[in-house]
Design an enzyme around this catalytic site. Sequence first.
Site, mmCIF file in Angstrom:
data_model
loop_
_atom_site.group_PDB
_atom_site.id
_atom_site.type_symbol
_atom_site.label_atom_id
_atom_site.label_comp_id
_atom_site.label_asym_id
_atom_site.label_seq_id
_atom_site.Cartn_x
_atom_site.Cartn_y
_atom_site.Cartn_z
ATOM 1 N N HIS A 1 2.577 3.686 -10.684
ATOM 2 C CA HIS A 1 3.511 2.578 -10.468
ATOM 3 C C HIS A 1 3.046 1.436 -11.384
ATOM 4 O O HIS A 1 1.846 1.293 -11.647
ATOM 5 C CB HIS A 1 3.413 2.157 -9.000
ATOM 6 C CG HIS A 1 4.386 1.148 -8.534
ATOM 7 N ND1 HIS A 1 4.240 -0.193 -8.783
ATOM 8 C CD2 HIS A 1 5.518 1.262 -7.801
ATOM 9 C CE1 HIS A 1 5.246 -0.856 -8.230
ATOM 10 N NE2 HIS A 1 6.037 0.005 -7.624
ATOM 11 N N ASP B 1 -4.680 3.974 -5.541
ATOM 12 C CA ASP B 1 -3.480 3.315 -5.039
ATOM 13 C C ASP B 1 -2.949 4.189 -3.899
ATOM 14 O O ASP B 1 -2.388 5.260 -4.139
ATOM 15 C CB ASP B 1 -2.464 3.205 -6.183
ATOM 16 C CG ASP B 1 -1.107 2.696 -5.720
ATOM 17 O OD1 ASP B 1 -0.916 2.524 -4.502
ATOM 18 O OD2 ASP B 1 -0.245 2.480 -6.581
ATOM 19 N N GLN C 1 1.570 5.026 -1.343
ATOM 20 C CA GLN C 1 2.471 6.102 -0.924
ATOM 21 C C GLN C 1 1.758 7.173 -0.106
ATOM 22 O O GLN C 1 2.413 7.995 0.516
ATOM 23 C CB GLN C 1 3.141 6.753 -2.144
ATOM 24 C CG GLN C 1 4.100 5.853 -2.893
ATOM 25 C CD GLN C 1 5.339 5.466 -2.069
ATOM 26 O OE1 GLN C 1 5.646 6.052 -1.039
ATOM 27 N NE2 GLN C 1 6.045 4.435 -2.519
ATOM 28 N N LYS D 1 5.198 -0.383 3.781
ATOM 29 C CA LYS D 1 5.580 1.017 3.520
ATOM 30 C C LYS D 1 5.150 1.924 4.671
ATOM 31 O O LYS D 1 5.383 3.131 4.644
ATOM 32 C CB LYS D 1 4.954 1.498 2.211
ATOM 33 C CG LYS D 1 5.539 0.800 0.980
ATOM 34 C CD LYS D 1 5.071 1.456 -0.276
ATOM 35 C CE LYS D 1 5.372 0.639 -1.515
ATOM 36 N NZ LYS D 1 6.782 0.588 -1.866
ATOM 37 N N CYS E 1 9.971 1.253 -10.749
ATOM 38 C CA CYS E 1 8.753 0.574 -11.233
ATOM 39 C C CYS E 1 7.737 1.586 -11.765
ATOM 40 O O CYS E 1 6.519 1.418 -11.576
ATOM 41 C CB CYS E 1 8.105 -0.286 -10.157
ATOM 42 S SG CYS E 1 9.188 -1.539 -9.484
HETATM 43 N N1 PLP Z 1 2.037 1.732 -5.849
HETATM 44 C C1 PLP Z 1 2.951 2.631 -5.489
HETATM 45 C C2 PLP Z 1 2.668 4.087 -5.683
HETATM 46 C C3 PLP Z 1 4.172 2.195 -4.960
HETATM 47 O O1 PLP Z 1 5.104 3.094 -4.623
HETATM 48 C C4 PLP Z 1 4.389 0.810 -4.800
HETATM 49 C C5 PLP Z 1 5.682 0.316 -4.288
HETATM 50 O O2 PLP Z 1 6.706 0.952 -4.416
HETATM 51 C C6 PLP Z 1 3.391 -0.076 -5.168
HETATM 52 C C7 PLP Z 1 2.231 0.416 -5.693
HETATM 53 C C8 PLP Z 1 3.561 -1.541 -5.029
HETATM 54 O O3 PLP Z 1 3.545 -1.913 -3.690
HETATM 55 P P1 PLP Z 1 3.875 -3.405 -3.263
HETATM 56 O O4 PLP Z 1 5.172 -3.739 -3.905
HETATM 57 O O5 PLP Z 1 3.950 -3.336 -1.765
HETATM 58 O O6 PLP Z 1 2.769 -4.268 -3.738
#
Ligand code: PLP
Length: 430
Positions: free
Chosen positions: A142, A219, A222, A245, A385
């Site tokens: 992401h 990260d 997900q 999430k 994203c």
């Molecule tokens: N990393 C992953 C794999 C994501 O799917 C997302 C959000 O869709 C993020 C990071 C970013 O999360 P946040 O917008 O809650 O900071």
Amino acid sequence: MTDSLALSDIELAAIRADFPLLGHRLADGKELVYLDTAATSQRPRVVEEAMREFTENHNAAVHRGAHQLAAEATLAYEAARAGVADFLGASPEELVFTSGTTAGINLLVASFLAASGNKSGGSSQRFAVGPGDRIVVTEAEHHSNLVPWQRLAQLTGAELAWLPVDSAGRIRLDEISRVIGPRSRIVAFTGASNVSGAVTPVAPLVDAAHQVGALTVMDAAQLAPHQPLDVGALRVDFAVLSAHKMLGPNGIGGLYGRAELLQAMPPGSLGGSMVEIVTMREATFQPPPARFEAGTQAVTQAVGWAAAIAYLNDLGMDRVAAQEHALTSRLLAGLARIPGLRVLGPAEADGRIGAVALEIEGVHPHDAGQFLDAEGIAVRVGHHCAQPIHRAMGVTSSTRASLGLYNTALEVDRFLDAVSQVRSYFGVGR
Ligand code: PLP
């Protein structure tokens, strides 16, 4: 994965009743089918109730003030920390509250930058990067786990390198020995891709990183909502996640860091509540996790997140995983029967989460999204994203359905039925 742990229809109905939004009727009277949990999940009533209870009875700024209410708020905040930490297999002092995954990664990068600019040596030097060093990411990231590392590389002169993905969006582990080498200082990777849904085999990455003394950053945005998670067993050095999430509120998330690392790491964000002694020239800092929590904290949201986690714990994350696995199998099997679709990720439910991105031949994802929306089905369209992984799979964007523990087989079937009509609706393949 054993689907025998999946929820019964009665259990699922009881769960759905906890989520008021799932009964939402759209403007045209259609029942909503919510298939956008990977963007943000819906919340059970207990989350709002916990936040209201805190607001009405205990609200105050934490770790400040001598009054009793501040002590009550602090207790609630620290209890929330303990609950979230326990869910991750961490201890409370290893869990820093942030405003979300993105903020957690930016906080890390700011800390690495602070260490890189500090020429006085000391324990923070293990976080310093500079010319000749390598920061490793993957093509599956992401943007929030890519762009901050790009900045760190640009500002320090370090090199950015990445593990590519294969045609199903899985991180290519056969590239590890080429990409992770003696000068690698950081290896940052997603636990599960929000596009391909592929779950990352963590052990080979951690082994390779630790062999060369690099720090690992996972990260977990997900991964955490869908599978049992134990950061100790995974042996990652840092992990980041977002409450919204995983059934929790917006505006709160966490950064896990191994105790010994957080002890040594300089703060990347500075201000009130994280200092000990401040003179006009300098300041000393609190021990972690307070050192990394500058400013007034999102206490109400922390309480809400802990309530979401208690809800997940009551259900059991092994059952959440089994339920989603069974539904993902149904979804993938149904998609495989529809001509003109390509799943941008693994074709089987094993080793993936229920975020399923599609290329619908001849139809732009935005058109597909509008068609599905008219059927009452909420999916995400665009690049989610994550432009590089799309590019690697030969597309610029996709249509993504993503499952949560509250979705039903009937909803999956409604989606399959609708998606099977998209191409003919737009006159493609006739
Ligand atoms: N990393 C992953 C794999 C994501 O799917 C997302 C959000 O869709 C993020 C990071 C970013 O999360 P946040 O917008 O809650 O900071």
